[in-house]
Design an enzyme around this catalytic site. Structure first.
Site, mmCIF file in Angstrom:
data_model
loop_
_atom_site.group_PDB
_atom_site.id
_atom_site.type_symbol
_atom_site.label_atom_id
_atom_site.label_comp_id
_atom_site.label_asym_id
_atom_site.label_seq_id
_atom_site.Cartn_x
_atom_site.Cartn_y
_atom_site.Cartn_z
ATOM 1 N N CYS A 1 0.833 -1.202 0.000
ATOM 2 C CA CYS A 1 0.000 0.000 0.000
ATOM 3 C C CYS A 1 0.870 1.255 0.000
ATOM 4 C CB CYS A 1 -0.926 0.010 1.202
ATOM 5 S SG CYS A 1 -2.013 -1.407 1.217
ATOM 6 N N GLU A 2 1.659 1.397 -1.022
ATOM 7 C CA GLU A 2 2.537 2.552 -1.234
ATOM 8 C C GLU A 2 2.594 2.744 -2.737
ATOM 9 O OE1 GLU A 2 4.375 4.793 0.209
ATOM 10 O OE2 GLU A 2 4.200 4.161 2.307
#
Ligand SMILES: *Cc1c(COP(=O)(O)O)cnc(C)c1O
Length: 419
Positions: free
Chosen positions: A340-341
């Site tokens: 989640c980046e």
């Protein structure tokens, strides 16, 4: 040219079989290539008496790889206690290890002198008084400050936290001598991934000048100079390789001149990581998803937990799609992991052949600062490592992390205090 043709020719025909047996993702390293580069380095500096490479353990801290380095006759450049423990566990002792720490703790000094010690490389003049038992051989890391500029990754030495200044260097050796040091070394590390060979030659010039200055002031001789690592490799197909032969020729001449002038010459040490293993490793990952939104994405089963360099510095790693190497690069993709980046991408707007789910992607040149930099953010675990042996076998040299590994540091004997 990124990743040697020889490695590709050894690896690609067997990749389906290797992937089917071990499962993806994995880093795989090429023993033959690592050995060949190790020998090339030794031959390049054979004209400098006592030359020795100290492999920078942080580049590829795997025990099987360190055994290869030991077989090549290399020493080990360590900068933490686990790196010391690893090097000693494969038999390195005393002068086989150079300990180059920064912001060194009392525990690190104790670990450095344990089990036969090592060559201690001090990062600051204030540390001289903090070494518990001062060794006979001592080295200092030199920071030239404004005297050197230009390397892109390391930047300006003046802004770097490492080493003793030009103004401190004579005093540092004077104090070390007063504490009983009898043999002296001088170290620096001012480049990273440098492909301009003249920069490396200039580093040798600089160190030999400092040696002349210090020996004249203090009437001591230098046992060695360590020119650091930082030799660059071509990551992009258009990158020119480093001219190692030219470094060998010019640096050997410098040591010969020094010997003629002073009647002796220090030995030369080097602590390359990337140059030795970088091109001889690859990250193999499977395409598992396609996504067509504002851009076209290929989702793969590895993410930045396996390889941080693209996300961290926008580094380029060349990508081959196995079996499609000769197809036209008719698509433009972002190749993404699952973290989640948004910077969890191995490639951004890269021209590649059309990729189908199930295709194997090979990220080139992950043999240094690859697996080692991985992390566990988002519960994304680090992958396995394999070694392609010279006899054609493929050996598991590190298993992948498991959820139990991830939770291990949260399983402990209860402990608390009232405050
Ligand atoms: C990282 C490091 C190296 C190795 O650098 P490479 O770019 O992999 O050659 C050598 N010496 C020191 C002190 C380092 O910190």
């Amino acid at each position: 040219m990124p990743m040697s043709n020889a490695f590709q020719e050894r690896l690609f025909p067997s990749l389906e079989k290797i992937a089917a047996h071990f499962g993806t993702p994995f880093h795989i390293y090429d023993e033959a290539g690592i050995r060949a580069t190790g020998r090339e380095l030794q031959q390049t500096f054979a004209g400098i008496a006592g030359f020795r490479e100290y492999f920078a353990v942080k580049a590829l801290p795997n025990l099987r790889i360190l055994e290869l380095m030991r077989d090549l006759g290399f020493g080990f450049d360590c900068s933490s206690i686990p790196e010391l423990v690893m090097s000693r566990s494969i038999g390195a002792r005393g002068d086989d290890i150079m300990f180059t720490s920064n912001n060194t703790s009392p525990e690190e000094f104790l670990a450095a002198e344990a089990e036969g010690g090592c060559i201690l490389n001090l990062d600051d003049i204030s540390l001289i008084a903090k070494v518990p038992r001062f060794p006979e051989t001592i080295c200092f890391r030199y920071n030239p400050g404004p005297r050197r500029t230009g390397n892109v990754i390391i930047g300006h030495p003046e802004e770097a936290k490492y080493g003793v200044t030009h103004e401190q260097v004579v005093e540092a050796y004077r104090l070390a001598k007063a504490r009983g040091a009898k043999r002296f070394g001088l170290h620096t590390m001012v480049a990273s991934n440098e492909r301009d060979y003249t920069y490396i030659v200039q580093t040798a010039v600089m160190l030999l000048e400092v040696v002349e200055m210090v020996q004249q002031e203090l009437d001591i001789r230098f046992d060695f100079v360590n020119i650091g690592g930082g030799l660059g490799i071509p990551y992009r197909p258009t990158d020119e390789p480093l001219n190692l032969a030219a470094i060998g020729r010019e640096v050997t001449a410098l040591f010969t001149q020094f010997r003629q002038k002073h009647g002796y010459a220090p030995r030369m040490l080097m602590e390359s990581g990337r140059y030795i293993t970088g091109p001889h490793g690859a990250l193999v990952t499977t395409a598992i998803n396609h996504k067509d939104i504002y851009r076209k994405y290929i989702g793969v089963d590895a993410c930045m937990s396996s390889l941080m360099r693209p996300a961290l510095y926008g580094a380029y790693h060349h990508i081959s799609v196995v079996g499609k190497e000769h197809l036209p690069k008719s698509e433009v993709y972002d190749v993404a992991g699952s973290l989640c980046e948004n910077n969890d991408k191995f490639a951004v707007q890269r021209e590649l052949p059309p990729i189908a789910e199930g295709d194997l992607l090979v990220l080139h040149d992950t043999g240094a600062h690859g697996h080692a930099m991985g992390f566990q953010y988002n519960g994304r675990l680090r992958p396995k490592e394999l070694l392609l042996r010279t006899d054609g076998t493929v050996e598991l040299i590190r298993r992948e992390e498991t959820v139990d590994d991830y939770l291990a540091t949260q399983q402990f004997t209860a402990d608390s205090i009232r405050v």
